[in-house]
Design an enzyme around this catalytic site. Structure first.
Site, mmCIF file in Angstrom:
data_model
loop_
_atom_site.group_PDB
_atom_site.id
_atom_site.type_symbol
_atom_site.label_atom_id
_atom_site.label_comp_id
_atom_site.label_asym_id
_atom_site.label_seq_id
_atom_site.Cartn_x
_atom_site.Cartn_y
_atom_site.Cartn_z
ATOM 1 N N GLN A 64 -8.947 0.998 -16.364
ATOM 2 C CA GLN A 64 -9.515 -0.022 -15.476
ATOM 3 C C GLN A 64 -10.825 0.491 -14.853
ATOM 4 O O GLN A 64 -11.828 -0.226 -14.824
ATOM 5 C CB GLN A 64 -8.509 -0.361 -14.374
ATOM 6 N N GLN A 118 -7.928 6.941 -10.176
ATOM 7 C CA GLN A 118 -7.935 7.465 -11.555
ATOM 8 C C GLN A 118 -6.624 7.160 -12.281
ATOM 9 O O GLN A 118 -6.555 7.249 -13.494
ATOM 10 C CB GLN A 118 -8.218 8.980 -11.501
ATOM 11 N N GLY A 148 -1.746 6.486 -2.342
ATOM 12 C CA GLY A 148 -2.895 6.391 -3.262
ATOM 13 C C GLY A 148 -3.954 5.459 -2.701
ATOM 14 O O GLY A 148 -5.150 5.803 -2.636
ATOM 15 N N HIS A 149 -3.539 4.264 -2.247
ATOM 16 C CA HIS A 149 -4.486 3.313 -1.650
ATOM 17 C C HIS A 149 -5.108 3.902 -0.381
ATOM 18 O O HIS A 149 -6.308 3.765 -0.144
ATOM 19 C CB HIS A 149 -3.774 2.022 -1.238
ATOM 20 N N LEU A 174 0.812 -1.217 0.000
ATOM 21 C CA LEU A 174 0.000 0.000 0.000
ATOM 22 C C LEU A 174 0.846 1.268 0.000
ATOM 23 O O LEU A 174 1.909 1.325 0.610
ATOM 24 C CB LEU A 174 -0.913 -0.005 1.230
#
Ligand code: PAF
Length: 281
Positions: free
Chosen positions: A153, A148, A36-37, A33
């Protein structure tokens, strides 16, 4: 924070949470992680009553010769970080729990999957949509959160959820960057100090594009060629693709108008990095 490895136990737990009338926010990850996570997890904690995250390095979305075996893993560190970001339950299934022997079903989205990363990594998005469908069926989230940075995805998962009438909302959260502009990614760990510097060509290439568009550039081919020339000046960089497409449709456009996405995939040494920027033209 509770940690569960088995699907049956997850399903029992989720039933209990739902019975309490709580909404479930879900952040699927492959672990290792980064900020961002953690931003997705904090967002989930803000928007829903109970946050589930998962860590599963999904073999189905890696092609032959890709980095499935080497993908960075550090469960203890991940659990600590996730808990601090407000995760209530972490699901950490093993490969045979998700794909027991005889497993034979995949989920394939019929559009958006043949371009950009789908073209460079055949079968990748089939792996993503299959595992995410399984995770959605196990976790039954009200809202699922995606970054994003993986814009294609996110668009494919949105299409899948709409086409298959999945009973959830997908929220896409902006890219989180290091202070010098590099988009956060678990794969940044592979970069040597020299490669880490060279990797700035992605975010700098996007900034260059933003400036060209602000100065009136509208021709897509010209813009692609400016970005390509800029990236090619970095000897450690090898371009996989530089594309400018309409957004959110991801279709080709000769002249930019409305919203466009500038999407890059570039190898820095042996590490393939992606980045993107959405511009209103
Ligand atoms: O974005 C990722 O980390 C993965 O593709 C996902 C969504 C967790 C599926 O394995």
């Amino acid at each position: 924070m509770k940690v569960i490895e088995m699907i049956a136990e997850m399903k029992e737990f989720v039933t209990k949470v739902k019975r309490q009338g709580k909404t479930i926010g879900f952040v699927p990850t492959m672990g290792f992680l980064h900020e961002g996570h953690l931003t997705l997890m904090r967002k989930a904690a803000e928007k829903t009553d109970f946050v589930v995250a998962s860590i599963f390095v999904n073999p189905l979305q890696f092609g032959a010769g890709e980095d499935f075996e080497e993908y960075p893993r550090d469960l203890e560190r991940d659990l600590r970080l996730a808990e601090s970001a407000g995760v209530n339950l972490m699901f950490t299934p093993g490969v045979t729990e998700m794909y027991p022997s005889g497993y034979g079903t995949t989920v394939e989205v019929g559009s958006l999957t043949d371009k950009l990363c789908g073209r460079s990594r055949p079968g990748h998005f089939r792996g993503v949509t299959t595992v995410v469908t399984k995770l959605f069926n196990i976790v039954e989230p009200d809202i699922a959160f995606f970054g994003q940075k993986d814009a294609q995805q996110a668009a494919i998962l949105n299409k899948m959820a709409a086409d298959l009438n999945m009973n959830l909302e997908i929220k896409v959260v902006p890219i989180v960057r290091e202070t010098d502009g590099l988009a956060m990614s678990s794969r940044n760990k592979y970069l040597s100090p020299e490669e880490r510097k060279a990797a700035l060509v992605l975010s700098q290439g996007l900034e260059l594009a933003r400036n060209f568009v602000a100065a009136g550039a509208r021709n897509t081919a010209d813009l692609i060629s400016e970005i390509t020339d800029f990236i090619n000046r970095e000897p450690r960089a090898r371009i996989d693709y530089v594309e400018v497409l309409s957004f959110p449709g991801f279709s080709e456009t000769e002249n930019m108008h409305g919203q466009v996405i500038i999407a890059l995939a570039v190898f820095i040494g042996g590490t393939r990095l992606i980045d993107n920027m959405v511009l209103e033209v």
